[in-house]
Scaffold this active site. Structure first.
Site, PDB file in Angstrom:
ATOM      1  N   HIS A   1      37.460  76.080  16.210  1.00 26.86           N
ATOM      2  CA  HIS A   1      37.516  74.787  15.543  1.00 26.86           C
ATOM      3  C   HIS A   1      36.566  74.357  14.793  1.00 26.86           C
ATOM      4  O   HIS A   1      36.675  74.053  13.524  1.00 26.86           O
ATOM      5  CB  HIS A   1      37.825  73.865  16.815  1.00 26.86           C
ATOM      6  CG  HIS A   1      38.062  72.262  16.261  1.00 26.86           C
ATOM      7  ND1 HIS A   1      39.217  72.032  15.291  1.00 26.86           N
ATOM      8  CD2 HIS A   1      37.210  71.371  16.419  1.00 26.86           C
ATOM      9  CE1 HIS A   1      38.973  70.835  15.087  1.00 26.86           C
ATOM     10  NE2 HIS A   1      37.793  70.276  15.415  1.00 26.86           N
TER      11      HIS A   1
ATOM     12  N   ARG B   1      44.014  79.575  12.338  1.00 25.22           N
ATOM     13  CA  ARG B   1      42.557  79.529  12.336  1.00 25.22           C
ATOM     14  C   ARG B   1      41.969  80.621  13.095  1.00 25.22           C
ATOM     15  O   ARG B   1      41.839  80.574  14.169  1.00 25.22           O
ATOM     16  CB  ARG B   1      42.413  77.992  13.012  1.00 25.22           C
ATOM     17  CG  ARG B   1      40.928  77.556  12.826  1.00 25.22           C
ATOM     18  CD  ARG B   1      40.617  76.708  13.986  1.00 25.22           C
ATOM     19  NE  ARG B   1      40.456  77.170  15.277  1.00 25.22           N
ATOM     20  CZ  ARG B   1      40.585  76.614  16.457  1.00 25.22           C
ATOM     21  NH1 ARG B   1      41.131  75.338  16.666  1.00 25.22           N
ATOM     22  NH2 ARG B   1      40.275  77.251  17.595  1.00 25.22           N
TER      23      ARG B   1
ATOM     24  N   TYR C   1      40.146  79.317  25.736  1.00 26.90           N
ATOM     25  CA  TYR C   1      41.388  78.747  25.484  1.00 26.90           C
ATOM     26  C   TYR C   1      42.673  79.747  24.721  1.00 26.90           C
ATOM     27  O   TYR C   1      43.643  79.481  24.758  1.00 26.90           O
ATOM     28  CB  TYR C   1      41.646  77.331  25.003  1.00 26.90           C
ATOM     29  CG  TYR C   1      41.024  77.147  23.828  1.00 26.90           C
ATOM     30  CD1 TYR C   1      41.549  77.405  22.396  1.00 26.90           C
ATOM     31  CD2 TYR C   1      39.874  76.469  23.471  1.00 26.90           C
ATOM     32  CE1 TYR C   1      41.255  77.332  21.393  1.00 26.90           C
ATOM     33  CE2 TYR C   1      39.341  76.314  22.309  1.00 26.90           C
ATOM     34  CZ  TYR C   1      40.034  76.619  21.100  1.00 26.90           C
ATOM     35  OH  TYR C   1      39.296  76.471  19.849  1.00 26.90           O
TER      36      TYR C   1
END
Ligand SMILES: Cc1ncc(C[n+]2csc(CCOP(=O)(O)OP(=O)(O)O)c2C)c(N)n1
Ligand SMILES: Cc1ncc(C[n+]2csc(CCOP(=O)(O)OP(=O)(O)O)c2C)c(N)n1
Ligand SMILES: [Mg+2]
Ligand SMILES: [Mg+2]
Lengths: 376, 335, 376, 335
Positions: free
Chosen positions: A277, A273, A286
């Site tokens: 998100h 990805r 993160y």
């Protein structure tokens, strides 16, 4: 009889905390576009014509452009949210290209390329993200269920649909799309149990994009996800999800098994990805820029492009044409989004039930009357 | 008319549904060779084959989730949840999918799915085998919820539920499975009262008892006992809990001015709360005494040796009737 | 990288509709009691003393007698229900014998032999089945959670408990017992995900007794259940669940892994439910007498007895003593059952909450007052 | 006193709980490095370590089920369910295990578990992200259910919930996460009002509005608007939904004689039904008009562009106030 831990079959190495090797996958295109042989995959794509190859590339390019438009529309306040699929185009478009019209897909919220492959209309991509509808499109025209938000729930729907197709004596196949995170859900595992028990013609496509929001795949699985299905009696492949040809091949393998009555198959497409998100997410909290950077060099579109150019299947003018088509699609999507009008409030009472329901009808009448009170 | 147990009536209804429409399927644990742990599906797999009467793996979310998929493919699955207490693993699929797919798809997808649930207590069963989860489903928009109280209704309403294009949670009171009643197997569904209407199970003038399921029997017994004391009780069998036929309830309360609601489920935010609230809202000027609820206590279902103190019985109902009738200590119906 | 279907490792045969071969298991005692070697199992039981072997046999015999008493008490109307464990004594007692006192078991409703192994008192076996209590025993005295009725739910509890033990830095291990049917539940699969992800010191013991009420194991799994765990990163063994020594050995292997911080293990104990599912069940409706008959010849107690006699560890007088002890236990259980008194109704309002709760207290007071009205 | 957002208040409460007791653990999806999708657990993993602030696999039944096991081992897990609509996969573990283990074990097992749920709508979210599932839990004996309406309560009640030996479902209204209020971080829990008591958020004499969560704000706004029209509304913030502090509610209704209950959840068998039923039962002679419920409609949560028509606003509340005040067409508060 002792079963031991799944080992990385190619290296004999026991996966550790670092998680499974993303390069331990079946592929036919190297990251730089070099064609390599794979005895399992090759037979399934030997017949791909230049026309088909161009269509595959084009749909991936369209998906990327569409996805960028989704992000832009959100940034401009035209959409409430968008879940980017950048980096996952090969998995989505490649698998969708292998489908027959009668097959039915059960996508998650991120599968824009799958919807495109199924023939979605411009408005189909955006009305739900805009908050106008829960699900924008007619499932019967593109043979796709509404995008699923409850993680993993659609795996069971696909399995049930496949049980129906089986009872109808048809060769239609159901396909469930879900992420790496979803594999932890009970539903996804129960779907494997049911699919195996009934030999249902269903394909499970797990887009392992390495992340479930902020959680790396190792929170869900320290071993290759594709290693789970065989325990349920479901053969599986772990493929390079950024290799469009591998995606077509694996999907054809799985669909063929299903159509021949061999039951379910599982595909783990190892991909990435590239974006957040969703547009609400901040991945810098993160994950390292270095990781994203490394995956840029595995880009699925650049890879296919390099291969097709080398093969003489794609040239600059064809690429220009694709870029124009992509811009056109983006413009259409933008127009469909911006031009959307919000339904009358009273319509929110419709379709709670298929048959008359006194309670909802009363509430609707009361609310309409209440609203009318303001107009006096 | 044929005398059948409630269990046999459901069985007959299922057989008729399977006969009448190839798309009807039964799914559940142990419903095949065994005919279900209550034998409700007895003989059906033998008659209709294992492709239509399906023994599923032991996973309720899986059963309901695959039933959703079958419905999407055009089937009409009738699912048996083995016991009331085992419906919870399927709760997510029921609340987020079964109840919402029609709405989510703007009416394009239909969910003609029936969930049959052997239901409630009073049969001396182990923990989790005597649950009354109906309020959860009543509170969930998109579901229809019905409860049978006698063989005829069980037969007709089951067939209506299967015929409905909406998902129906179909509660079968376990403690009435063996009770018999006359059933008209050849009833024309079009002539039968629709599933969403309540039924005045007994007419009366002094107070209204509103209930459903196995408690209808208890309420009728209470009415009989009250009659001996010169008290005339009207008993309403709701039959449908979503929607609730408040017209029938309100008409009765406007007549009697007093109401007792009884069910086995817990009291707090239960169906009884809805009835009392709706009655109050709709019949405020007619109420001559505060409504009473006679329900299971707000405790987990107790060990079976104590269940007779949990499931409301005739005495507890009459006690409440006394209160709504504001009868003094000397003149209880109960005495 | 392609994963294929689980194959029966010893025969290379691909399991089919008939289901996995029940003899494709690790064992050290043949059905007739002959001791055979097994390189994996042998090291774990090399040190078993005659005393320990006799204790193992004795507990199995006691379990069988206790179980027969449960059935009898139900037939006589003293119990509402009983779930017989006849045929499964080796699995239950064998695995329980391997435990340390600090380990904690999470049993299902059928694990009478596990409770016995944990030191349950006579009343502990019957009060719940009689309907006096939901759970009869104090979990802290026998380190066993209340028997679980919701199929598979306890697998997660065991995993969580193990995560706690891990955080405490202890070497205590959690053990979840469940059946073959339970393996289809989402919870059981999620437990494998969590256990693997956190390397929790938990052992999953699946008593594959071939049936889930009327459903043969092939409805849940056409392939060996032990083949599932490795896909989750959990090593597993498929053992002869009617061979008590194999059960001790496998359990010691699993416990040792857990104590050494190696994380979860999975044991599929292939056994047979000789009786009905419960006393309410009529197995003649769904299974052949021949199948039951065949399993009689694999009886776990007769097998161990034959071996121990041949080894000179057990003789007639010792067996007589065991029979007397079994009768004593049965008599105690019967006495505890028949002598049980039902609690005061008002106690049903107790322990809904640990802290004062006005609503429940009011309902209790009202009900007590209501009951008092009858006494006037 | 410190001015904090509700989100920061919960964060502070969690930090205090983690500091105060080694047995307190946080569990959930994305609660570690990310600090949760709402940043409620921001910085806590960094401060207390990954052994105590645990990013779990993506499986809600798994999270709650392992939390049960941790509680059995002596821990006090505080679970974050990422959004209201994702609690349903854990429903079986909540209803059959969390709620019942204390009862099942005759009080020997304690379940000091907190389930934090970012809750309800009004934030323009996608489907399943605006659910109000509280009635399901209120109807479930064995659970405590609380809802915070302001930062101070969020801080104190969170700490009380963690300290409680009972399982607590802790609802955090999403649309108030960013709203600020004064918080006394050094409050002595023993002096703070216990979590189960309601709070009269505003005194009034003409009618009582009973509500909880984010609707408290809306009700207070309505009361302010009504004041301009000379109508004095009392607003009760229930805070606890199980148990419900009926003493406070009934005292108010006995004073005002009129009551409007408002919540965002569906009406049918919702918490409002319980309040109306209990008020009617307990204050029958005091009621001067039928109670009114102003709730979400009995529909699945609509697409967000329509949500303002679903979540009760100031106007709908005042409309109901008009009705309980039986004010004629010429004198609406609403006008
Ligand atoms: C049952 C449920 N729990 C939690 C969520 C919140 N959520 C939305 S997406 C997501 C991560 C999903 O990760 P993955 O399955 O890998 O799919 P991806 O987003 O990477 O495509 C989570 C936790 C949800 N939608 N449903
Ligand atoms: C969630 C749930 N669904 C259904 C049941 C009903 N039920 C009780 S035992 C059983 C079969 C269990 O089979 P298995 O796991 O193989 O264990 P066994 O009884 O053979 O020991 C079923 C379906 C239940 N107790 N819980
Ligand atoms: Mg992912
Ligand atoms: Mg079994």
């Amino acid at each position: 009889m002792t079963y031991t831990q799944t080992r990385d079959s190619s290296t004999g190495r026991r996966p550790d905390e670092a998680g499974p090797d993303v390069d331990d996958v079946a592929r036919v295109l190297e990251p730089d576009g070099t064609r390599v042989a794979d005895a399992t995959l090759d037979p399934w794509i030997a017949d791909l014509s230049p026309h088909e190859l161009r269509a595959l590339h084009r749909d991936m390019a369209l998906t990327r452009r569409l996805d960028a438009e989704g992000v832009a529309l959100q940034r401009q306040g035209q959409l409430a949210l968008w879940a980017p699929c950048r980096g996952q185009e090969a998995t989505q478009v490649g698998t969708a290209h292998a489908l027959a019209p009668g097959d039915f897909v059960f996508p998650s919220y991120r599968e824009h390329g799958v919807l495109l492959g199924r023939g979605a209309k411009p408005a189909d991509y955006v009305l739900a993200w805009r908050g106008e509808e829960h699900s924008a499109y007619d499932h019967t025209t593109i043979n796709a269920a509404p995008p699923q938000i409850i993680i993993g729930a659609q795996s069971l729907h696909a399995t049930g649909w496949a049980m129906g197709a089986q009872r109808d004596g048809s060769t239609d196949v159901a396909v469930a799309y879900y992420g790496d995170g979803a594999t932890s859900q009970g539903d996804v595992n129960e779907a494997m149990v049911f699919a195996s028990s009934f030999r249902a013609p269903v394909v499970f496509v797990c887009s392992n994009n390495q992340w479930a929001i902020s959680e790396p795949v190792t929170v869900q699985a320290k071993y290759p996800i594709a290693g789970r299905a065989p325990g349920f009696g479901i053969p599986s492949m772990r493929i390079d999800g950024n290799d469009a040809l591998a995606c077509v091949a694996a999907m054809r393998w799985a669909l063929d098994r299903a159509r021949r009555g061999e039951g379910p198959s599982f595909i783990e497409a190892v991909t990435y990805r590239m974006g957040p998100h969703t547009t609400s997410d901040d991945p810098t909290r993160y994950r390292d820029a270095g990781e994203v950077e490394a995956w840029t060099r595995r880009d699925p579109i650049a890879r296919l492009e390099a291969y097709l150019r080398a093969e003489g299947v794609l040239d600059d003018s064809a690429l220009d044409e694709v870029a124009r088509a992509a811009d056109t699609l983006a413009a259409e999507v933008r127009a469909a989004c911006i031009g959307a009008t919000t339904r009358e409030p009273a319509t929110m009472f419709d379709h709670v039930y298929a048959e008359p329901h006194a309670g909802v009808e009363r509430q609707k009448a009361e609310y309409v009357e209440y609203l009318a009170g303001f107009e006096k | 008319m044929t005398a059948l147990t409630l269990r046999a009536a459901v069985n007959a209804g299922l057989a008729r549904a399977l006969e009448g429409d190839d798309k009807v399927l039964l799914m559940g644990e142990d419903i095949g060779k065994l005919g279900g742990v209550f034998r409700v599906t007895d003989g059906l797999q033998q008659r209709f084959g294992a492709q239509r009467v399906i023994d599923t793996p032991l996973a309720e979310a899986g059963i309901v989730g695959t039933a959703v998929g079958l419905a999407l493919r055009g089937y009409r699955p009738v699912v048996e949840i083995q016991f009331d207490g085992f419906v919870y693993p399927a709760f997510d699929q029921i609340v987020c999918q079964v109840a919402k797919l029609h709405y989510r798809s703007n009416g394009r997808i239909r969910m003609p799915l029936v969930l049959r649930i052997p239901w409630a207590g009073g049969v001396g069963a182990a923990e989790h085998h005597s649950e009354s989860p109906e309020a959860y489903f009543v509170h969930t928009a998109g579901l229809r919820v019905v409860a049978a109280s006698n063989p005829q209704d069980a037969y007709v309403m089951l067939r209506q539920a299967v015929a409905s294009d909406d998902p129906v949670i179909f509660f079968e009171p376990k403690r009435l499975y063996h009770s018999k009643g006359e059933v008209d197997l050849d009833v024309d569904l079009a002539d039968a009262p629709p599933m969403h209407l309540a039924h005045v199970a007994r007419e009366g003038t002094d107070a209204t008892i509103v209930t459903y399921g196995a408690q209808v029997r208890t309420a009728l017994d209470a009415a009989l006992a009250a009659e001996d004391e010169g008290v005339s009780l009207e008993v309403i069998d709701l039959r449908s809990l979503s929607p609730i036929d408040m017209n029938t309830v309100a008409a009765s309360v406007r007549k009697t001015g007093r109401v007792v609601v009884t069910h086995e489920a817990a009291r707090e935010a239960g169906v009884g709360a809805e009835i009392v609230a709706s009655v109050t809202e709709q019949c405020f000027e007619y109420l001559e005494a505060p409504p009473e609820r006679v329900t299971g206590h707000d405790i987990p279902y107790p060990p079976s040796k104590l269940e007779k103190h949990h499931v409301p019985d005739l005495d507890r109902i009459l006690h409440a009737v006394d209160r709504v009738l504001e009868r003094g200590a000397g003149s209880e119906v109960l005495s």
